[in-house]
Design a protein around this motif. Sequence first.
Motif, PDB file in Angstrom:
ATOM      1  N   VAL A 179     -12.728  10.759 -49.978  1.00  9.74           N
ATOM      2  CA  VAL A 179     -12.896   9.978 -48.744  1.00  9.74           C
ATOM      3  C   VAL A 179     -12.223   8.622 -48.912  1.00  9.74           C
ATOM      4  CG1 VAL A 179     -15.064  11.042 -47.966  1.00  9.74           C
ATOM      5  CG2 VAL A 179     -15.144   9.053 -49.501  1.00  9.74           C
ATOM      6  N   GLN A 180     -11.900   8.038 -47.763  1.00  5.44           N
ATOM      7  CA  GLN A 180     -11.328   6.677 -47.765  1.00  5.44           C
ATOM      8  C   GLN A 180     -12.460   5.693 -47.499  1.00  5.44           C
ATOM      9  OE1 GLN A 180      -7.659   5.115 -47.382  1.00  5.44           O
ATOM     10  NE2 GLN A 180      -9.179   3.658 -48.176  1.00  5.44           N
ATOM     11  N   ASN A 181     -12.724   4.795 -48.423  1.00  5.55           N
ATOM     12  CA  ASN A 181     -13.697   3.733 -48.159  1.00  5.55           C
ATOM     13  C   ASN A 181     -12.960   2.480 -47.695  1.00  5.55           C
ATOM     14  OD1 ASN A 181     -15.922   5.231 -49.087  1.00  5.55           O
ATOM     15  ND2 ASN A 181     -15.385   4.736 -51.205  1.00  5.55           N
ATOM     16  N   THR A 182     -13.525   1.805 -46.714  1.00 10.87           N
ATOM     17  CA  THR A 182     -12.949   0.527 -46.284  1.00 10.87           C
ATOM     18  C   THR A 182     -14.059  -0.517 -46.289  1.00 10.87           C
ATOM     19  OG1 THR A 182     -13.398   1.010 -43.962  1.00 10.87           O
ATOM     20  CG2 THR A 182     -11.219   1.612 -44.799  1.00 10.87           C
ATOM     21  N   TYR A 183     -13.669  -1.781 -46.262  1.00 13.55           N
ATOM     22  CA  TYR A 183     -14.653  -2.860 -46.244  1.00 13.55           C
ATOM     23  C   TYR A 183     -14.598  -3.605 -44.919  1.00 13.55           C
ATOM     24  CZ  TYR A 183     -14.145  -1.793 -51.180  1.00 13.55           C
ATOM     25  OH  TYR A 183     -14.067  -1.150 -52.389  1.00 13.55           O
ATOM     26  N   PHE A 184     -14.282  -2.859 -43.871  1.00 13.44           N
ATOM     27  CA  PHE A 184     -14.312  -3.426 -42.521  1.00 13.44           C
ATOM     28  C   PHE A 184     -14.858  -2.324 -41.637  1.00 13.44           C
ATOM     29  CE2 PHE A 184     -10.066  -1.843 -43.563  1.00 13.44           C
ATOM     30  CZ  PHE A 184      -9.908  -0.842 -42.631  1.00 13.44           C
ATOM     31  N   ASP A 185     -15.297  -2.678 -40.425  1.00 15.01           N
ATOM     32  CA  ASP A 185     -15.977  -1.641 -39.655  1.00 15.01           C
ATOM     33  C   ASP A 185     -15.096  -0.941 -38.612  1.00 15.01           C
ATOM     34  OD1 ASP A 185     -15.914  -3.642 -37.711  1.00 15.01           O
ATOM     35  OD2 ASP A 185     -17.942  -3.225 -36.985  1.00 15.01           O
ATOM     36  N   PHE A 186     -13.915  -1.523 -38.265  1.00 15.76           N
ATOM     37  CA  PHE A 186     -13.127  -0.857 -37.221  1.00 15.76           C
ATOM     38  C   PHE A 186     -12.473   0.406 -37.774  1.00 15.76           C
ATOM     39  CE2 PHE A 186     -10.574  -4.239 -39.127  1.00 15.76           C
ATOM     40  CZ  PHE A 186      -9.387  -3.617 -39.433  1.00 15.76           C
ATOM     41  N   PHE A 187     -12.260   1.357 -36.888  1.00 17.23           N
ATOM     42  CA  PHE A 187     -11.735   2.651 -37.308  1.00 17.23           C
ATOM     43  C   PHE A 187     -10.310   2.480 -37.842  1.00 17.23           C
ATOM     44  CE2 PHE A 187      -9.896   6.883 -36.691  1.00 17.23           C
ATOM     45  CZ  PHE A 187     -10.883   7.657 -37.272  1.00 17.23           C
ATOM     46  N   ASN A 188     -10.014   3.156 -38.938  1.00 12.34           N
ATOM     47  CA  ASN A 188      -8.696   3.001 -39.569  1.00 12.34           C
ATOM     48  C   ASN A 188      -7.656   3.860 -38.841  1.00 12.34           C
ATOM     49  OD1 ASN A 188      -6.826   2.073 -41.483  1.00 12.34           O
ATOM     50  ND2 ASN A 188      -7.202   3.841 -42.822  1.00 12.34           N
ATOM     51  N   TYR A 189      -7.401   3.484 -37.582  1.00 16.87           N
ATOM     52  CA  TYR A 189      -6.423   4.238 -36.787  1.00 16.87           C
ATOM     53  C   TYR A 189      -5.057   4.206 -37.453  1.00 16.87           C
ATOM     54  CZ  TYR A 189      -9.348   5.009 -32.700  1.00 16.87           C
ATOM     55  OH  TYR A 189     -10.319   5.452 -31.843  1.00 16.87           O
ATOM     56  N   ASP A 383      -3.839 -16.705 -35.032  1.00 19.18           N
ATOM     57  CA  ASP A 383      -3.067 -15.534 -35.464  1.00 19.18           C
ATOM     58  C   ASP A 383      -3.542 -15.122 -36.858  1.00 19.18           C
ATOM     59  OD1 ASP A 383      -1.118 -13.605 -35.521  1.00 19.18           O
ATOM     60  OD2 ASP A 383       0.569 -14.969 -35.195  1.00 19.18           O
ATOM     61  N   GLU A 384      -4.199 -13.972 -36.923  1.00 19.21           N
ATOM     62  CA  GLU A 384      -4.820 -13.560 -38.189  1.00 19.21           C
ATOM     63  C   GLU A 384      -3.989 -12.472 -38.863  1.00 19.21           C
ATOM     64  OE1 GLU A 384      -9.061 -13.930 -38.664  1.00 19.21           O
ATOM     65  OE2 GLU A 384      -9.184 -11.744 -38.648  1.00 19.21           O
ATOM     66  N   CYS A 385      -3.879 -12.560 -40.175  1.00 20.25           N
ATOM     67  CA  CYS A 385      -3.180 -11.517 -40.921  1.00 20.25           C
ATOM     68  C   CYS A 385      -4.189 -10.423 -41.271  1.00 20.25           C
ATOM     69  CB  CYS A 385      -2.526 -12.127 -42.158  1.00 20.25           C
ATOM     70  SG  CYS A 385      -3.612 -12.194 -43.567  1.00 20.25           S
ATOM     71  N   PRO A 386      -3.742  -9.295 -41.823  1.00 12.32           N
ATOM     72  CA  PRO A 386      -4.709  -8.195 -42.051  1.00 12.32           C
ATOM     73  C   PRO A 386      -5.585  -8.394 -43.287  1.00 12.32           C
ATOM     74  CG  PRO A 386      -2.426  -7.411 -41.989  1.00 12.32           C
ATOM     75  CD  PRO A 386      -2.374  -8.883 -42.121  1.00 12.32           C
ATOM     76  N   GLY A 387      -5.815  -9.638 -43.699  1.00 14.33           N
ATOM     77  CA  GLY A 387      -6.638  -9.890 -44.881  1.00 14.33           C
ATOM     78  C   GLY A 387      -8.118  -9.749 -44.579  1.00 14.33           C
ATOM     79  N   VAL A 388      -8.504  -8.562 -44.179  1.00 15.92           N
ATOM     80  CA  VAL A 388      -9.913  -8.328 -43.843  1.00 15.92           C
ATOM     81  C   VAL A 388     -10.527  -7.403 -44.892  1.00 15.92           C
ATOM     82  CG1 VAL A 388      -9.230  -6.457 -42.251  1.00 15.92           C
ATOM     83  CG2 VAL A 388     -11.505  -7.467 -42.045  1.00 15.92           C
TER      84      VAL A 388
END
Length: 633
Positions: A179-189, A383-388
């Motif tokens: 599985v792919q774990n992420t540390y953010f809640d939005f769907f990894n489209y 303007d935010e970079c993808p550092g989430v």
Amino acid sequence: LLDTGMLFPRESSSRELKELSGLWVFRADKSPNRNQGFERAWYKSRLGETGPVIDMPVPASYNDITQDSTLRDFIGWVWYEREVVVPARWITDEGTRVVLRVGSAHYYSVVWVNGEKVTEHAGGHLPFEAEIGSLIQKDRIHPCRITIAVNNTLTLETLPPGTIQHMNDPIKYPDGYFVQNTYFDFFNYAGIHRPVLLYTTPKVYVDDITVVTDFLDNTGFVRYQVSVKGAATATLKVTLMDKDGHCVASSNEASGVLKVVDVKLWWPYLMHENPGYLYSMEVHLMAADERSTYEDVYALPVGIRTVKVTNTQFLINNKPFYFHGVNKHEDSDIRGKGLDWPLIVKDFNLMKWLGANSFRTSHYPYAEEILQMCDRHGIVVIDECPGVGIKDIRSFGNASLAHHLDVMDELVRRDKNHPSVVMWSVANEPAAEMQPAALYFKTLITHTKALDPTRPVTFITDSNYARDKGWPPVKQIVPDKQCGSSSQIVQAPYVDVVCVNSYFSWYHDPGHLEVIPIQLNAQFENWYGKYQKPIIQSEYGADAVPGLHSDPPMMFTEEYQNAVLRSYHDIFDQKRKQYVIGELIWNFADFMTAQGITRVVGNKKGIFTRQRQPKAGAFILKERYWRLANETG
Ligand code: GCB
């Protein structure tokens, strides 16, 4: 540092453009090692010749397009292909440069043209391109075949980071399960999220333009630099035109300062009766070599404005600006994160209806088409970079930092000329208390300021100095075992504006609305007391399932969301006269998330539903934002 420009592709008398939006051929590589496409070189022939294919729209995420749940949750390489008929003159005219540009593809991409690799790119939200002229000119084949393989796997060295977890227990999981774990809640489209284009320039061309603006009394100044590629010398003519097409300043130099008398400044929406005023800077290049002469024309929209930060204020054109706005996502039904004009225009209409003057591109760079709308409508952007989701200590390693610095290079290169962009955000809710965070963020913020000395830089924190007094952390999405004992927010000294996310009465003290005033008050006083920097409440909110009601309010009802909003607003009103310079609701609209026990088909903290219909909270915000607009501009 990057040595080429990334100007938005625009048509002009010297540049043609061919958009490749529409149906592409598609296949996900579901082989056990997900690598069959490379092993069998699927790029060498038509994709349909190496296995079954389906139709896939571009731009769009592929996840929600079919009825196949294995495609929705797919991790690994997917393959896109499209044949394009190229105009004959692009092939026969050797003075023409042909460029293939991908607006964005999530996350890692490899691109081939007629079976030859032309580029690869890491990162999901920024454009990349490749010059393909010599290739198609060599082959002289009119239908050229473009193949793009895209891999959505996130690792500790991608941005955002993630981890792949292999489940090796044969009693619980099928063979090879991961599985792919992420540390953010939005769907990894994933997929090709923004338009793919072919465009041309002459062989000698305007590669990049940088503008920095200022004004004094009635005179505007546009400091500019044009970089040319393809020839050592070229003649330039730079003309600044007003909205009516009148020339207001001009120059023949590659860099310099254009002076604009009776300047019309770029103002935010609601701060001026004519917001978003744009001049057009037309760059006209002429060059010649022994073979031919070249002429290139590029027109850049320019808004003249300044941005400054004091310890209590955010100034645009020397006037205090109060951010009353939203956090967004690029997210909608069916198309996921795919660029969609009806959705973009609807969202702008909703923001204006709401009286929102600003938004943050949480949690990654949005499409340039959206920033162009912001420029024209006067909507201010953080303007935010993808550092989430930088939560794992291994994400602070050298390779991760190097990639993060590259992403900031790409982001600043792409967005530096947008007047709407007033601040860079290098990260959202990193694990700031971990030891290596200090050096990591010091390096990152210093680097960003070197790339662009004109804009303030921030990162978004979910930490609270009150922690030092024994409070619980504001929120903890990921149990953090590597967390050191110190709760110092080590990178805070380097930011220009303190941006704080907090979810009082939600992630802790759930259901206890009465704690909001005391906790929010302490949050502001502690941060300001420590740093004397202006503060933006960069997130706050509560989930509300539309149509769910209860009085007295209970969590997940529209009434509870209303109560949270009202309670936060009371404190904002006390502090905004001092040092609080903005409030951004989480979130503009409901959005899709990974499946989990705290999310009911997505995150429901929107004040609009995912289909962009208002919940009760939208009306509270609308009333407030219009009142603030009247009071503060
Ligand atoms: C946060 C995150 C945001 C989440 C939100 C929530 O702090 O920055 O990405 O969606 O909280 O609702 O949990």
